[in-house]
Every structure is written in structure tokens, then in C-alpha cells.
Design an enzyme around this catalytic site. Structure first.
Site, PDB file in Angstrom:
ATOM      1  N   LYS A 127       0.838  -1.198   0.000  1.00 19.04           N
ATOM      2  CA  LYS A 127       0.000   0.000   0.000  1.00 19.04           C
ATOM      3  C   LYS A 127       0.874   1.251   0.000  1.00 19.04           C
ATOM      4  O   LYS A 127       0.672   2.170  -0.809  1.00 19.04           O
ATOM      5  CB  LYS A 127      -0.910   0.005   1.222  1.00 19.04           C
ATOM      6  CG  LYS A 127      -1.885   1.193   1.244  1.00 19.04           C
ATOM      7  CD  LYS A 127      -2.536   1.373   2.585  1.00 19.04           C
ATOM      8  CE  LYS A 127      -1.635   2.155   3.513  1.00 19.04           C
ATOM      9  NZ  LYS A 127      -2.309   2.618   4.740  1.00 19.04           N
ATOM     10  N   ASP A 145      -5.961   0.467   0.172  1.00 20.19           N
ATOM     11  CA  ASP A 145      -6.001   0.407   1.624  1.00 20.19           C
ATOM     12  C   ASP A 145      -7.343  -0.185   2.041  1.00 20.19           C
ATOM     13  O   ASP A 145      -8.085  -0.718   1.207  1.00 20.19           O
ATOM     14  CB  ASP A 145      -5.779   1.797   2.226  1.00 20.19           C
ATOM     15  CG  ASP A 145      -6.980   2.707   2.044  1.00 20.19           C
ATOM     16  OD1 ASP A 145      -7.863   2.385   1.211  1.00 20.19           O
ATOM     17  OD2 ASP A 145      -7.043   3.739   2.726  1.00 20.19           O
TER      18      ASP A 145
END
Length: 214
Positions: A127, A145
Site C-alpha cells: 500500500k 487500503d
């Protein structure tokens, strides 16, 4: 939601995004922050509210730290004090302390602009790596996310179990021109409207495309 709905959903969310506060990392990118600052701020932002991340980097970290030499000069305990109270601040301080030597040893002292390479650095997951590539280097990358993962499944575009599964699935269905902005608009929307609990479904701008039953 079907893949053919992506342009309309993206347009609706970008309009919403423009009318609301941007996530802290995207705001830093828009203000021209360096890859160094964006990388550090993105590491700190994991499992931390935007307001806390913004305050820590603006008032505590960046007045003291402006280069990797500054990171080398500080002890892990000193770094931890500078980034408190972000989530997992001790672990993040220990990871950040290792990064300068890792960059020197493997990347010529430069922050790599490749997701897979970035993800090998201490404290950097996929991420974080995707967000840094997109925001700091302006290269197509899909940052997933918990907000993106949750909303993709609520909308019914994907059926996935983890953010990594969602990233890999999006790489197959999401046109490249949306990769860099997909995360920002969905994070902003997920923080305010499509929340984990009690999402604001009445009057939702994505209601027409959503598979979630009221």
C-alpha cells in the site's frame, strides 16, 4: 457495479473529492513535497488518522529531519519521540532508521520509483509503495487500503478477501488512466461517507451503482 460503470463512478467520486479535504499524502503531493517527505509521511500514516499524521510531520518531524543524514544522526528513541503519537511509532522509528543504509546498499542512495523495489524497504508494504510511486513519482500505481478494499466489495465490482487480492484484481479491470486517482477519491469518500460501520447510504452519490442492500 460493473467494469463498464468505472468511468461514471470515477467521475462522481472525483467531483466529490474536489469538494472535500484531500487525504494528507495526496495534499503533500499537490503541494510539491519531495519523495523523501512523501515516503516518510506515508510510512507514518499507516493505521494513523490523517489529522495526527499531518500534525506530526508538520510540527515535529520535518522541522528536525530534512535528509537521510538527519535520520542517521538520530537514535531510534529520538526518532520515536519525534513521530509520537502515530500508530506503532516505535516500530516505525526502528524501520525508518534502517532505510538510509538500505538505500545506499541496494539503490545507490535513491528512493526507487518501482513498487516491488520500494516494498522491500523496512516499514514499506505494498500500500505504501503504490502510494509513493503514484504521488511522489507520478507513475501509474494502484494503492489499495482498507477503504478501497471495503468499497470495491460493497459496490460489487470485486469479490476479494484481502487488500492484496483487491489490488491484483483491480490491475485487471481498472483502466490505467484511473490508477493514480482511484485511491485518493475512495479514501476520501470512505473516511466520510462509506464508513466501515453505519455507512451513509441514504442519498449516497454511488447508490445507483452499489450492490449493498439497505
Amino acid at each position: 457495479m460493473k467494469p463498464s460503470d468505472i468511468p461514471a463512478v470515477h467521475a462522481a467520486l472525483m467531483k466529490d473529492f474536489a469538494a472535500n479535504p484531500a487525504p494528507v499524502i495526496d495534499l503533500m503531493g499537490a503541494q510539491g513535497a519531495s519523495p523523501f517527505r512523501i515516503l516518510l509521511a506515508t510510512i507514518l500514516s499507516a493505521r494513523t488518522k490523517d489529522a495526527c499524521t499531518a500534525k506530526v510531520v508538520r510540527e515535529q518531524l520535518f522541522p528536525v529531519v530534512s535528509s537521510w543524514d538527519d535520520i542517521r544522526r538520530l537514535s531510534v528513541d529520538e526518532l520515536a519521540r519525534l513521530i509520537y503519537p502515530v500508530g506503532f511509532y516505535r516500530q516505525k522509528a526502528a524501520a525508518i532508521k534502517q532505510i538510509p543504509d538500505e538505500l545506499d546498499a541496494r539503490f545507490g542512495g535513491e528512493i526507487p520509483d518501482d513498487v516491488d523495489a520500494l516494498a522491500t524497504l523496512p516499514g514499506v508494504g505494498r500500500k505504501t509503495a503504490n502510494l509513493v510511486v503514484a504521488v511522489a513519482f507520478h507513475k501509474p500505481a494502484i494503492c489499495v487500503d482498507v477503504h478501497v478494499h471495503r468499497i470495491m466489495n460493497r459496490l460489487g465490482l470485486l469479490v476479494t478477501k484481502t487488500p492484496l487480492d483487491t489490488e491484483m484484481a483491480l490491475r485487471k479491470v481498472l483502466p490505467v488512466e484511473y490508477w493514480m486517482t482511484w485511491n485518493a477519491c475512495f479514501v476520501s469518500f470512505g473516511q466520510r461517507e462509506c464508513t466501515p460501520r453505519n455507512p451513509h447510504c441514504d442519498g449516497c452519490i454511488l447508490r445507483a451503482w452499489c450492490d449493498r442492500k439497505l
